[in-house]
Motif scaffolding. Structure first.
Motif, PDB file in Angstrom:
ATOM      1  N   GLY B 241     -25.238 -12.154  34.410  1.00  0.00           N
ATOM      2  CA  GLY B 241     -25.708 -13.406  33.859  1.00  0.00           C
ATOM      3  C   GLY B 241     -25.114 -13.717  32.502  1.00  0.00           C
ATOM      4  O   GLY B 241     -24.067 -13.180  32.118  1.00  0.00           O
ATOM      5  N   THR B 242     -25.786 -14.605  31.811  1.00  0.00           N
ATOM      6  CA  THR B 242     -25.333 -15.031  30.480  1.00  0.00           C
ATOM      7  C   THR B 242     -26.435 -14.768  29.473  1.00  0.00           C
ATOM      8  O   THR B 242     -27.587 -15.142  29.714  1.00  0.00           O
ATOM      9  CB  THR B 242     -25.009 -16.543  30.480  1.00  0.00           C
ATOM     10  N   LEU B 243     -26.061 -14.133  28.362  1.00  0.00           N
ATOM     11  CA  LEU B 243     -27.036 -13.898  27.303  1.00  0.00           C
ATOM     12  C   LEU B 243     -26.946 -15.017  26.274  1.00  0.00           C
ATOM     13  O   LEU B 243     -25.869 -15.276  25.727  1.00  0.00           O
ATOM     14  CB  LEU B 243     -26.760 -12.552  26.625  1.00  0.00           C
ATOM     15  N   VAL B 244     -28.077 -15.680  26.057  1.00  0.00           N
ATOM     16  CA  VAL B 244     -28.145 -16.706  25.011  1.00  0.00           C
ATOM     17  C   VAL B 244     -28.706 -16.016  23.773  1.00  0.00           C
ATOM     18  O   VAL B 244     -29.810 -15.471  23.818  1.00  0.00           O
ATOM     19  CB  VAL B 244     -29.059 -17.878  25.435  1.00  0.00           C
ATOM     20  N   CYS B 245     -27.924 -15.981  22.709  1.00  0.00           N
ATOM     21  CA  CYS B 245     -28.318 -15.146  21.576  1.00  0.00           C
ATOM     22  C   CYS B 245     -27.848 -15.753  20.255  1.00  0.00           C
ATOM     23  O   CYS B 245     -27.233 -16.816  20.227  1.00  0.00           O
ATOM     24  CB  CYS B 245     -27.735 -13.741  21.749  1.00  0.00           C
ATOM     25  N   ASP B 246     -28.156 -15.052  19.207  1.00  0.00           N
ATOM     26  CA  ASP B 246     -27.735 -15.497  17.887  1.00  0.00           C
ATOM     27  C   ASP B 246     -26.217 -15.419  17.794  1.00  0.00           C
ATOM     28  O   ASP B 246     -25.588 -14.536  18.371  1.00  0.00           O
ATOM     29  CB  ASP B 246     -28.367 -14.569  16.852  1.00  0.00           C
ATOM     30  N   GLU B 247     -25.620 -16.327  17.033  1.00  0.00           N
ATOM     31  CA  GLU B 247     -24.148 -16.317  16.999  1.00  0.00           C
ATOM     32  C   GLU B 247     -23.592 -15.050  16.357  1.00  0.00           C
ATOM     33  O   GLU B 247     -22.464 -14.655  16.656  1.00  0.00           O
ATOM     34  CB  GLU B 247     -23.596 -17.572  16.317  1.00  0.00           C
ATOM     35  N   ASP B 248     -24.395 -14.400  15.519  1.00  0.00           N
ATOM     36  CA  ASP B 248     -23.951 -13.130  14.920  1.00  0.00           C
ATOM     37  C   ASP B 248     -23.651 -12.079  15.978  1.00  0.00           C
ATOM     38  O   ASP B 248     -22.898 -11.137  15.744  1.00  0.00           O
ATOM     39  CB  ASP B 248     -25.045 -12.539  14.010  1.00  0.00           C
ATOM     40  N   GLU B 249     -24.314 -12.194  17.116  1.00  0.00           N
ATOM     41  CA  GLU B 249     -24.152 -11.178  18.152  1.00  0.00           C
ATOM     42  C   GLU B 249     -22.986 -11.469  19.081  1.00  0.00           C
ATOM     43  O   GLU B 249     -22.785 -10.772  20.068  1.00  0.00           O
ATOM     44  CB  GLU B 249     -25.438 -11.064  18.975  1.00  0.00           C
ATOM     45  N   ILE B 250     -22.262 -12.541  18.777  1.00  0.00           N
ATOM     46  CA  ILE B 250     -21.093 -12.866  19.583  1.00  0.00           C
ATOM     47  C   ILE B 250     -19.860 -12.530  18.754  1.00  0.00           C
ATOM     48  O   ILE B 250     -19.592 -13.158  17.739  1.00  0.00           O
ATOM     49  CB  ILE B 250     -21.104 -14.353  19.992  1.00  0.00           C
ATOM     50  N   MET B 251     -19.130 -11.487  19.177  1.00  0.00           N
ATOM     51  CA  MET B 251     -18.005 -11.002  18.378  1.00  0.00           C
ATOM     52  C   MET B 251     -16.903 -12.045  18.303  1.00  0.00           C
ATOM     53  O   MET B 251     -16.491 -12.469  17.247  1.00  0.00           O
ATOM     54  CB  MET B 251     -17.458  -9.709  18.980  1.00  0.00           C
ATOM     55  N   GLU B 252     -16.424 -12.423  19.412  1.00  0.00           N
ATOM     56  CA  GLU B 252     -15.300 -13.358  19.471  1.00  0.00           C
ATOM     57  C   GLU B 252     -15.679 -14.471  20.412  1.00  0.00           C
ATOM     58  O   GLU B 252     -16.287 -14.231  21.451  1.00  0.00           O
ATOM     59  CB  GLU B 252     -14.069 -12.652  20.063  1.00  0.00           C
ATOM     60  N   SER B 253     -15.356 -15.665  20.056  1.00  0.00           N
ATOM     61  CA  SER B 253     -15.591 -16.722  21.025  1.00  0.00           C
ATOM     62  C   SER B 253     -14.490 -17.746  20.913  1.00  0.00           C
ATOM     63  O   SER B 253     -13.785 -17.830  19.917  1.00  0.00           O
ATOM     64  CB  SER B 253     -16.944 -17.380  20.791  1.00  0.00           C
ATOM     65  N   ASN B 254     -14.316 -18.511  21.984  1.00  0.00           N
ATOM     66  CA  ASN B 254     -13.378 -19.624  21.944  1.00  0.00           C
ATOM     67  C   ASN B 254     -13.876 -20.657  20.937  1.00  0.00           C
ATOM     68  O   ASN B 254     -15.064 -20.698  20.609  1.00  0.00           O
ATOM     69  CB  ASN B 254     -13.285 -20.259  23.332  1.00  0.00           C
ATOM     70  N   VAL B 255     -12.966 -21.473  20.483  1.00  0.00           N
ATOM     71  CA  VAL B 255     -13.360 -22.566  19.587  1.00  0.00           C
ATOM     72  C   VAL B 255     -14.359 -23.471  20.285  1.00  0.00           C
ATOM     73  O   VAL B 255     -15.357 -23.889  19.722  1.00  0.00           O
ATOM     74  CB  VAL B 255     -12.108 -23.377  19.169  1.00  0.00           C
ATOM     75  N   VAL B 256     -14.058 -23.721  21.555  1.00  0.00           N
ATOM     76  CA  VAL B 256     -14.974 -24.516  22.368  1.00  0.00           C
ATOM     77  C   VAL B 256     -15.542 -23.601  23.447  1.00  0.00           C
ATOM     78  O   VAL B 256     -14.816 -22.815  24.054  1.00  0.00           O
ATOM     79  CB  VAL B 256     -14.223 -25.712  23.003  1.00  0.00           C
ATOM     80  N   SER B 257     -16.850 -23.656  23.652  1.00  0.00           N
ATOM     81  CA  SER B 257     -17.474 -22.790  24.662  1.00  0.00           C
ATOM     82  C   SER B 257     -17.630 -23.481  25.997  1.00  0.00           C
ATOM     83  O   SER B 257     -17.616 -22.835  27.041  1.00  0.00           O
ATOM     84  CB  SER B 257     -18.866 -22.344  24.198  1.00  0.00           C
ATOM     85  N   GLY B 258     -17.831 -24.784  25.967  1.00  0.00           N
ATOM     86  CA  GLY B 258     -18.074 -25.450  27.234  1.00  0.00           C
ATOM     87  C   GLY B 258     -17.798 -26.927  27.190  1.00  0.00           C
ATOM     88  O   GLY B 258     -17.723 -27.539  26.123  1.00  0.00           O
ATOM     89  N   VAL B 259     -17.630 -27.483  28.387  1.00  0.00           N
ATOM     90  CA  VAL B 259     -17.437 -28.921  28.547  1.00  0.00           C
ATOM     91  C   VAL B 259     -18.607 -29.445  29.374  1.00  0.00           C
ATOM     92  O   VAL B 259     -18.847 -28.950  30.473  1.00  0.00           O
ATOM     93  CB  VAL B 259     -16.114 -29.227  29.285  1.00  0.00           C
ATOM     94  N   ALA B 260     -19.322 -30.406  28.809  1.00  0.00           N
ATOM     95  CA  ALA B 260     -20.472 -30.961  29.521  1.00  0.00           C
ATOM     96  C   ALA B 260     -20.199 -32.411  29.871  1.00  0.00           C
ATOM     97  O   ALA B 260     -19.320 -33.043  29.298  1.00  0.00           O
ATOM     98  CB  ALA B 260     -21.717 -30.863  28.659  1.00  0.00           C
ATOM     99  N   TYR B 261     -20.961 -32.906  30.847  1.00  0.00           N
ATOM    100  CA  TYR B 261     -20.775 -34.319  31.199  1.00  0.00           C
ATOM    101  C   TYR B 261     -22.104 -34.909  31.621  1.00  0.00           C
ATOM    102  O   TYR B 261     -23.050 -34.191  31.959  1.00  0.00           O
ATOM    103  CB  TYR B 261     -19.755 -34.464  32.341  1.00  0.00           C
ATOM    104  N   SER B 262     -22.141 -36.207  31.580  1.00  0.00           N
ATOM    105  CA  SER B 262     -23.322 -36.923  32.041  1.00  0.00           C
ATOM    106  C   SER B 262     -22.828 -38.191  32.701  1.00  0.00           C
ATOM    107  O   SER B 262     -22.142 -39.003  32.090  1.00  0.00           O
ATOM    108  CB  SER B 262     -24.234 -37.217  30.859  1.00  0.00           C
TER     109      SER B 262
END
Lengths: 412, 412
Positions: B241-262
């Protein structure tokens, strides 16, 4: 402030249209100036569905969880009926068992009502609430868990509220229009009774008349709650249905009020039992432990220290009864020659408080059966009831013959 | 004693087999030494059925009765799951909202949680209870009536319990296996995220990602509850699954995490509005009162004391918005030349906490859209999000282009 209790069973609230219909019955009573406490069952079929899920999930279920699950159907109906009444501009609200609170003991799935404090409902009646809609069949245990009252629990809830609030009457709305002298499907001359005494209703309910649960009648009798059985699906007047009341309130009645029957009876006989003090206890103790509901018991005159012992029980308990008795024999607790089971019998009973003051009821009953060539296998009597076991194929004929013999098609 | 909170949504408890499956997930966590608090929804379809009945009974229903009715579905599931766990010899019991008690305010049908006292559950955990099964979505008001928490109420219940009991984690079991970089139905290179920051998840949830309700993410962020989204229908490991957590606990991430639409967005423009102080309030006050959910707002540079004002709202609120604005014009509260509604637009957004420290995200986004020939109608930005309105027929293409441009198919 006069309080009226009204109870609607599952078929009377089976869908939104039927709930609307029930609400109109309530509206009429509000218009007459009553504050009304309405007790509702779950929409028909819902409780069975929930019971089925519990049974499939856990055959030997925790009764506390069973109660938490199966009580939910009544909550739905209570809310929907309150909303329907509000749409008619009648101030109404729903109450779940724990909100009242309807206090019970902790015998989950078969709890006994201990107390219904009036304070919460009375406070809302004082604020202008006209109708309290109560989810029937449920209460709260001393431990704060949801309990249910077991079979007929909603009728019992209704009578208990009527007793606690000193209601003028408790009206039980159902899918029949009252209590009949006998089952109209068997005897087309069956007549609806305007009134019936608590004791008679109690006997009829115990004998299998489905219209009211024994337990609710007992409670009504104890607290002198006038109980009226009437139809949800007809226009009702002040004298619709059947009033179950104290015998003092019945001016004239037939000697016999009704003929009841039970199709699924079995007769079991222990032949040549060694007769000694305590023999009945030695036989019926094990049967009770095995969960056999023994109804009639007859013991022949003892000859040479041996006797025959006959009893009746529901057909589907015969195997259990046989096993219990054989085990008792193997343990040496009882001694008999043979055990004979006859599963081809039915019970027919006449009930009436008039028997107390009229002699000859039994004779008239036996004569009527003899005239039809019906042989009597077992007889038991109580103060207001005579029951016989007969061959099952004669059951309908016996009911009709007795209905005629006691002229039940004519009011007293 | 470490407490884990697990939540199962409607599709995860849709029938007895699925409830069994959920119980096995719980069993695994118990075997690991956790005490478990399980939050359950109603079996899928049940709540909708109840809501339908209430709406048919009373279109403008009393929300207190609505709550009493619609909360019943969760009670059924809670009892059935407790029974299933007991069958596995795990000491478990069900709790309804009022039994815990989960205290809320009196805002029926959309109640806010005020307090979850630990005493009752803790006492039972001390007595050996391993699993408390809680009927989600419901609580009790100060007046002692049943409340429900509104949309996403069961997720919110789960997070609130995790916060109150200092749970090590709150696992949300659902019918997808985590949070994706975008909708896999639109972009087949969409990648499941191992971790996502609360703020990002909050934006994605607000933008229409259905996997978690905004409100539950807000609550998790406020109380620093690690939230895991995972599938009920797969074998799970510690890193599923996916852990939703504090940003401190994410070592490396992409500049953009996701693309949403409506998809269902509409753009409305008031052309040549007389610009004066308070004009925005004069426009958006009436819209708010009319229940229009205004999302993006753009005001052009004023020329000669007149300006154009553009906003977006859901397509199905366009008529309501038009009516509110025309009424405001008739009352002389606002003055404009023309009102133009464009119901043929969609919103596409990129979200990522990396934007805070990386310049050029907007430029890269606009470039990617230009390369596909997609015209941008409206732009709004927040600290970690850029949203654009575009013609609806380009929506899928835009999502794919942005997913590529930000290399979301590759982990950081």
């Amino acid at each position: 402030m006069s309080i009226l209790v009204m109870k609607f069973g599952g078929t009377s609230v089976a869908d939104l249209d039927k709930i609307k219909n029930a609400a109109e019955k309530v509206q009429r009573e509000v218009a007459r100036g009553h504050k009304v406490i309405v007790i509702v069952s779950a929409m028909s079929g819902k409780t069975n569905e929930l019971v089925g899920w519990v049974g499939k999930t856990s055959p030997l279920y925790d009764a506390r969880e069973y109660d938490a699950v199966v009580s939910s159907g009544e909550n739905v109906t209570a809310g929907l009926l309150a909303l329907t009444l509000q749409e008619m501009e009648i101030p109404a609200r729903s109450w779940q068992g724990w909100q009242v609170p309807l206090r019970t003991n902790s015998a989950h799935a078969a709890a006994r009502i201990e107390e219904i404090p009036r304070a919460n409902l009375d406070a809302k009646f004082d604020e202008g609430m006209q109708v309290a809609v109560i989810a029937g069949f449920q209460g709260i245990s001393p431990e704060g868990r949801i309990t249910t009252l077991g079979r007929g629990g909603s009728d019992t809830t209704a009578v208990a509220f009527a007793a606690a609030f000193g209601a003028v009457r408790c009206d039980i709305y159902t899918d029949v229009d009252g209590v009949y002298t006998t089952d109209p499907r068997i005897e087309d001359k069956a007549r609806k009774l305007d009134r019936i005494a608590y004791e008679e209703m109690l006997e009829l309910a115990s004998l299998g008349a489905k219209v009211l649960q024994t337990r609710s009648v007992e409670l009504a009798m104890r607290f002198k709650v006038p109980l009226r059985v009437l139809s949800s699906f007809e226009e009702n007047t002040d004298t619709s249905g059947t009033l179950v009341c104290d015998e003092d309130e019945i001016m004239e009645s037939n000697v016999v009020s009704g003929v009841a029957y039970s199709r699924d009876e079995a007769k079991m006989t222990l032949i040549s039992v060694a007769d000694r003090p305590g023999i009945a206890a030695a036989i019926f103790g094990p049967l009770s432990e095995a969960g056999v509901n023994v109804d009639m018991i007859v013991q022949n005159i003892s000859e040479d220290g041996r006797t025959d012992m006959t009893f009746s029980c529901p057909t589907d308990q015969v195997l259990r009864a046989e096993r219990a008795i054989k085990e008792a024999k193997e343990l040496g607790e009882i001694n008999f020659q043979e055990l004979v089971a006859d599963t081809d019998v039915a019970k027919v009973s006449v009930v009436g408080i008039g028997m107390r003051s009229h002699a000859g009821v039994a004779a008239r009953m036996f004569q009527a059966l003899r005239d039809e060539g019906i042989n009597i296998r077992v007889i038991t009597t109580s103060e207001i009831k005579i029951s016989v076991l007969i061959e099952r194929k004669y059951m309908e004929l016996a009911v009709q013959a007795l209905h005629d013999a006691f002229e039940l098609d004519r009011a007293a």
